[in-house]
Design an enzyme around this catalytic site. Structure first.
Site: not given
Ligand code: F6R
Length: 609
Positions: A505, A2, A486, A100-101, A489, A604, A482, A74, A27
């Site tokens: 396995h 948030c 990508k 927020n929290g 998500e 984010k 990774e 969020w 956020r």
């Molecule tokens: C995926 C992504 C998330 C962040 C994760 C950690 O694309 O962005 O998986 O990598 O939430 O976030 P940070 O790096 O801000 O601690």
């Protein structure tokens, strides 16, 4: 998660709060709202969905004030809906808060408020209890009421409150959730993050944990948890708000993919001297410290964790020290073996991820030396670490991380090189070879970006798949994770990554004719083994896209398509191999009409456990 914004000044609070909220949508973006004191009462407007929905309902001229608070949400407690959106008010609309929290004991507080005060709750949120708590404690002094409310609350929070009877003042409080105060002339701001304020101020105070802030239009007063006034240095923001604009790209994600050559160069240049040595300006780790470490933990979440998977192999190879990589939310609850001879490396783009922050605190408590790899300057992870290795990716806005990942990898190499050369576990020749390869990466990433149409064509061909696998060995295995993250998500395709040798396995049971598999084969010394693994899945009818280095063409025999990355030493190939996977995910999501920069259910910055 948030985002919070509060403004106090003269006139037009609404406009400034909305501007700030737009910058904080990373956020969370499932609903937004705003509260303003108008004619002795607090008026709240809120709406489910993105901020543009809120804008439609707050157009009226009479709905404005010189002070107000806003929120982009969020959801954690209670589904995204108008009623669960923030701000929340108390019973007689004399108090409003944004939060927020998570308030962990909100059920307990709620029951008490209902029983003792007959409070009627409107929402299913944990946050609403804060408004009612402040409401019952309020007797003309908002600061005192907030302080009393905080005594009742457990959990993580950044809260900002306003009172109809004190329409010249905002009170904000921080515990384990970020908060900054922006310093204006004749106005002041409070917000979850700096980008929310940058259009109006360049100077901020970074609010620390357990501090309370009182903001009026001419003053910002910070108190510590004992109620004493705190003097805080001004933090001057040097980066530009324009860096957070799309600059003609359709999405922030594509823009950020294209910014990788620059981010990689910047991250390298900031740390490399002309003679090639790694400069550790601002890092207090000595040769003795490095020699004393008998174990390294790399702890992070999501994409940052995937950078750690590569970091483990790189640091183990270069510095000959055991490295364990852990997911932050697991690390903190498993009583890990950490002591003063442990180097703890936290990786985080935002520097605000609560799980990573909590793991860092746990490691510190046990005596570890904490080095963080962080993108956001002045963030909580950066501030609480002994040393910080900044990535210079610039602001990352798209929820799906791209340029933060590749710059985090660069930091892994620089840390590996520094530790290895300090300990004498790598020689000068190897050191220089890796350095030359690192310096060549921006140009090689550019070369891959030039082949974007090739990957776009693959995305167009395969975007209807409902299941995609990513496999690789060694460093390629980390990159597979990774690539898979990508894709899932942003396109919502069910994707799965696994070390190629592990397939047989169990997971190979899922291979069907036409299952799509990305096979990463960029590690020369594992190339033949990888080709054999690809043979195994090809025999089950899978469709295979190989990713290999130029000149390594044998894999063509077993793949349906192959994407070639420029030649490089095995160590640095993850930086190149991930680029086609990012671009593929982007174009698949585009073909499927997904909300690329703001995928569903994500945010984010993840500041909840
Ligand atoms: C995926 C992504 C998330 C962040 C994760 C950690 O694309 O962005 O998986 O990598 O939430 O976030 P940070 O790096 O801000 O601690």
């Amino acid at each position: 998660m948030c985002g919070i914004v509060g403004f106090v000044g003269s006139g037009n609070a609404k406009e400034k709060i909305i501007d700030g909220l737009k910058r904080l949508e990373y956020r969370g973006y499932d609903s937004a709202g705003i509260a303003l004191p108008i004619d002795g009462k607090i008026e709240i407007r809120k709406h489910v969905g993105e901020i543009k929905n809120l804008e439609k309902i707050i157009g009226e001229a009479e709905f404005d004030s010189s002070i107000g608070i806003g929120h982009t949400r969020w959801a954690t407690h209670g589904a995204p809906s108008d009623v669960n959106s923030h701000p929340h008010g108390n019973m007689d609309s004399s108090i409003a808060i944004v939060h927020n929290g998570i308030i962990e004991n909100y059920q307990e507080i709620k029951e008490w408020l209902i029983k003792e005060y007959g409070i009627v709750f409107k929402s299913e949120t944990d946050s609403e209890v804060i408004a009612h708590l402040i409401g019952i404690f309020y007797d003309g002094d908002l600061l005192a009421a907030v302080n009393k409310a905080v005594e009742e609350m457990r959990g993580a929070y950044a809260v900002c409150a306003i009172a109809a009877d004190e329409p010249d003042k905002m009170v904000a409080v921080r515990k384990d959730a970020p908060l900054v105060a922006g310093i204006g002339k004749g106005f002041n701001f409070i917000a979850s993050d700096i980008p929310a304020l940058l259009k109006y101020v360049r100077q901020v105070y970074l609010i620390e944990n357990n501090e309370t802030v009182v903001l009026t239009k001419d003053d910002i007063v910070i108190y510590n948890e004992n109620g004493d006034k705190v003097k805080r240095d001004v933090f001057n923001v040097t980066w530009d708000a324009d860096a957070a604009e799309k600059e003609g790209y359709d999405h922030f994600m594509l823009k950020e993919i294209h910014e990788q050559p620059k981010g990689i160069s910047e991250t390298l240049l900031r740390r490399l001297e002309e003679d090639g040595s790694v400069n550790l300006d601002g890092i207090s780790m000595t040769k003795e410290d490095i020699e004393s470490f008998n174990k390294v933990y790399i702890v992070a979440c999501g994409t940052a964790y995937h950078a750690g998977l590569v970091g483990k192999l790189v640091i183990e190879k270069m510095a000959r020290v055991p490295v364990e990589v852990d997911i932050a939310s697991e690390f903190r609850y498993r009583d890990p073996f950490v002591d003063e001879n442990t180097l703890f490396i936290a990786i985080s783009q935002s520097g605000e991820t609560l799980d990573t922050l909590a793991a860092l605190r746990e490691a510190k408590r046990k005596g570890a030396r904490v080095l963080s790899v962080v993108n956001v300057v002045g963030s909580s992870v950066a501030r609480e670490s002994d040393d910080v290795f900044y990535t210079w990716a610039g602001p990352e806005i798209a929820v799906a991380s791209t340029k933060a990942y590749t710059t985090q990898l660069i930091c892994m190499y620089l840390i590996g090189l520094y530790m290895g050369s300090t300990k004498g576990t790598i020689d000068k020749e190897y050191y220089n070879k890796v350095l030359d390869e690192l310096k060549a990466l921006p140009g090689k990433v550019e070369a891959i970006l030039d082949k974007e149409p090739e990957i776009e064509a693959l995305a167009k061909k395969y975007h209807r798949k409902e299941q995609v696998f990513y496999i690789g060995r060694g460093l390629d295995s980390g990159v597979s994770y990774e690539g898979s993250l990508k894709l899932k998500e942003i396109s919502y395709i069910n994707s799965f990554a696994i070390a190629a040798g592990e397939l047989k396995h169990g997971t190979i049971a899922l291979m069907e004719p036409d299952t799509l598999v990305f096979a990463l084969a960029t590690q020369d010394f594992l190339y033949e083994k990888m080709v054999s693994n690809v043979e195994e899945i090809r025999a089950r009818g899978a469709r295979i896209i190989g990713v290999s280095k130029e000149g390594k063409t044998e894999i063509e025999k077993v793949c349906d398509e192959v994407f070639y990355i420029p030649q490089c030493i095995d160590e640095v190939s993850p930086v190149l191999a991930v680029i086609p996977l990012q671009i593929f995910a982007y174009y698949v999501a585009k073909e499927r009409n997904c909300n690329i920069d703001k995928p569903k259910n994500l945010a984010k910055s993840v500041t909840v456990e």
